[in-house]
Design a protein around this motif. Sequence first.
Motif, short mmCIF file in Angstrom:
data_model
loop_
_atom_site.label_atom_id
_atom_site.label_comp_id
_atom_site.label_asym_id
_atom_site.label_seq_id
_atom_site.Cartn_x
_atom_site.Cartn_y
_atom_site.Cartn_z
N MET A 209 0.82 -1.21 0.00
CA MET A 209 0.00 0.00 0.00
C MET A 209 0.86 1.27 0.00
SD MET A 209 -3.02 -1.12 -0.31
CE MET A 209 -4.07 0.27 0.11
N MET A 210 1.99 1.23 0.67
CA MET A 210 2.90 2.38 0.67
C MET A 210 3.46 2.61 -0.73
SD MET A 210 4.58 1.34 4.36
CE MET A 210 6.16 2.04 4.11
N MET A 211 3.84 1.54 -1.39
CA MET A 211 4.35 1.67 -2.75
C MET A 211 3.26 2.12 -3.72
SD MET A 211 6.93 -1.55 -3.06
CE MET A 211 8.34 -1.66 -1.98
N ARG A 212 2.08 1.59 -3.53
CA ARG A 212 0.93 2.01 -4.35
C ARG A 212 0.70 3.51 -4.22
NH1 ARG A 212 -4.12 3.11 -2.80
NH2 ARG A 212 -5.70 3.14 -4.41
N ARG A 213 0.71 4.00 -3.00
CA ARG A 213 0.49 5.43 -2.76
C ARG A 213 1.57 6.27 -3.42
NH1 ARG A 213 -3.73 8.35 -1.97
NH2 ARG A 213 -3.14 7.91 -3.97
N TYR A 214 2.82 5.82 -3.31
CA TYR A 214 3.93 6.54 -3.94
C TYR A 214 3.73 6.62 -5.45
CZ TYR A 214 8.61 7.86 -5.42
OH TYR A 214 9.67 8.52 -6.01
N LEU A 215 3.35 5.50 -6.03
CA LEU A 215 3.12 5.47 -7.48
C LEU A 215 1.97 6.40 -7.87
CD1 LEU A 215 3.65 1.66 -7.96
CD2 LEU A 215 4.94 3.45 -9.16
N LEU A 216 0.87 6.32 -7.16
CA LEU A 216 -0.27 7.18 -7.47
C LEU A 216 0.09 8.65 -7.32
CD1 LEU A 216 -3.14 5.17 -5.74
CD2 LEU A 216 -2.66 5.34 -8.20
N ASP A 217 0.83 8.98 -6.26
CA ASP A 217 1.26 10.36 -6.05
C ASP A 217 2.24 10.83 -7.12
OD1 ASP A 217 -0.35 10.47 -3.81
OD2 ASP A 217 1.30 10.31 -2.37
N SER A 218 2.86 9.87 -7.79
CA SER A 218 3.81 10.18 -8.87
C SER A 218 3.16 10.12 -10.25
CB SER A 218 5.00 9.20 -8.81
OG SER A 218 5.67 9.32 -7.58
N GLY A 219 1.84 9.98 -10.27
CA GLY A 219 1.11 9.98 -11.54
C GLY A 219 1.16 8.68 -12.30
N VAL A 220 1.46 7.59 -11.61
CA VAL A 220 1.56 6.28 -12.26
C VAL A 220 0.31 5.47 -11.95
CG1 VAL A 220 2.88 4.11 -12.38
CG2 VAL A 220 4.07 6.30 -12.09
N ARG A 221 -0.27 4.90 -12.97
CA ARG A 221 -1.42 4.01 -12.78
C ARG A 221 -0.91 2.67 -12.28
NH1 ARG A 221 -5.11 0.62 -13.80
NH2 ARG A 221 -7.18 0.86 -14.61
N VAL A 222 -1.52 2.18 -11.23
CA VAL A 222 -1.11 0.92 -10.64
C VAL A 222 -2.06 -0.17 -11.13
CG1 VAL A 222 -0.74 -0.35 -8.49
CG2 VAL A 222 -0.20 2.09 -8.61
N THR A 223 -1.48 -1.20 -11.69
CA THR A 223 -2.27 -2.35 -12.13
C THR A 223 -1.92 -3.55 -11.26
OG1 THR A 223 -0.57 -2.87 -13.77
CG2 THR A 223 -2.44 -1.56 -14.53
N PHE A 224 -2.91 -4.36 -11.01
CA PHE A 224 -2.71 -5.52 -10.16
C PHE A 224 -2.68 -6.77 -11.02
CE2 PHE A 224 -4.92 -2.49 -7.32
CZ PHE A 224 -3.88 -2.29 -6.43
N ALA A 225 -1.73 -7.63 -10.72
CA ALA A 225 -1.61 -8.92 -11.39
C ALA A 225 -2.26 -9.98 -10.52
CB ALA A 225 -0.13 -9.25 -11.60
N ALA A 226 -2.53 -11.12 -11.10
CA ALA A 226 -3.03 -12.25 -10.32
C ALA A 226 -1.95 -12.64 -9.31
CB ALA A 226 -3.33 -13.43 -11.24
N ILE A 227 -2.39 -13.01 -8.13
CA ILE A 227 -1.45 -13.41 -7.09
C ILE A 227 -1.39 -14.93 -7.06
CG2 ILE A 227 -0.91 -13.34 -4.63
CD1 ILE A 227 -2.46 -10.69 -4.51
N ASP A 228 -0.19 -15.45 -7.25
CA ASP A 228 0.00 -16.90 -7.24
C ASP A 228 -0.29 -17.47 -5.86
OD1 ASP A 228 0.86 -16.87 -9.88
OD2 ASP A 228 2.98 -16.68 -9.33
N ALA A 229 -0.82 -18.66 -5.83
CA ALA A 229 -1.00 -19.37 -4.57
C ALA A 229 0.36 -19.86 -4.10
CB ALA A 229 -1.94 -20.56 -4.77
N PRO A 230 0.68 -19.71 -2.81
CA PRO A 230 1.99 -20.15 -2.32
C PRO A 230 2.21 -21.65 -2.53
CG PRO A 230 0.98 -18.69 -0.75
CD PRO A 230 -0.06 -19.00 -1.79
N GLY A 231 1.31 -22.48 -2.04
CA GLY A 231 1.31 -23.90 -2.32
C GLY A 231 2.56 -24.71 -2.02
N LYS A 232 3.36 -24.31 -1.06
CA LYS A 232 4.55 -25.08 -0.71
C LYS A 232 4.21 -26.02 0.45
CE LYS A 232 9.39 -23.90 -0.73
NZ LYS A 232 10.39 -22.87 -0.55
N ALA A 233 4.61 -27.25 0.34
CA ALA A 233 4.42 -28.21 1.44
C ALA A 233 5.66 -28.19 2.32
CB ALA A 233 4.18 -29.60 0.88
N PHE A 234 5.46 -28.29 3.62
CA PHE A 234 6.57 -28.23 4.56
C PHE A 234 6.73 -29.56 5.27
CE2 PHE A 234 4.87 -23.86 4.31
CZ PHE A 234 5.96 -23.28 3.67
#
Length: 173
Positions: A55-80
């Motif tokens: 959210m901090m980075m998003r705000r910085y980008l918006l304040d800098s006139g950059v449109r923020v696009t969101f990508a799909a978030i991968d599922a972690p899916g690691k077995a321990f």
Amino acid sequence: MLNEKIAALLVEQVNKEFYSAYLYLDFANYYEDAGLSGFANWYAVQAQEERDHAMMMRRYLLDSGVRVTFAAIDAPGKAFKDNAAPLAAGLEHERYVTSLIAKIYAAAFEDKDFKTMQFLDWFVKEQGEEEKNAEDLIKKMKLFGSDAKGLYLLDQELAARVYAAPSANAPAM
């Protein structure tokens, strides 16, 4: 206006920070299933911190006139295989994130983008703390994790962690 390369790296980092939150929630789920609610709490708080970073980075980008696009978030899916494995994966992930922040910082330095460098200074410091925390957890698990009473006490210690929003010196969200 931000250099296109720097803007793209920061937008990508926003998405990677959200992935970090997913990853740490997955660790929290693992520890809940293992009956270690203190460890689960520690990683749930960690997930909140990663969300804040995005959210901090998003705000910085918006304040800098950059449109923020969101990508799909991968599922972690690691077995321990054991209770120490998520801790090692956490340290590995923090080192990866540190390398990503360094890459953005290097691009800003190359472009003489001092504003972005100043913004990233907080994240550079934060990553140092994140890696140390991950290393400390591993050390504590090695010391106490094989002893049931020690593991119980460590779990209780981690249960006491509470979420704290970024400090006044952190970039605005």
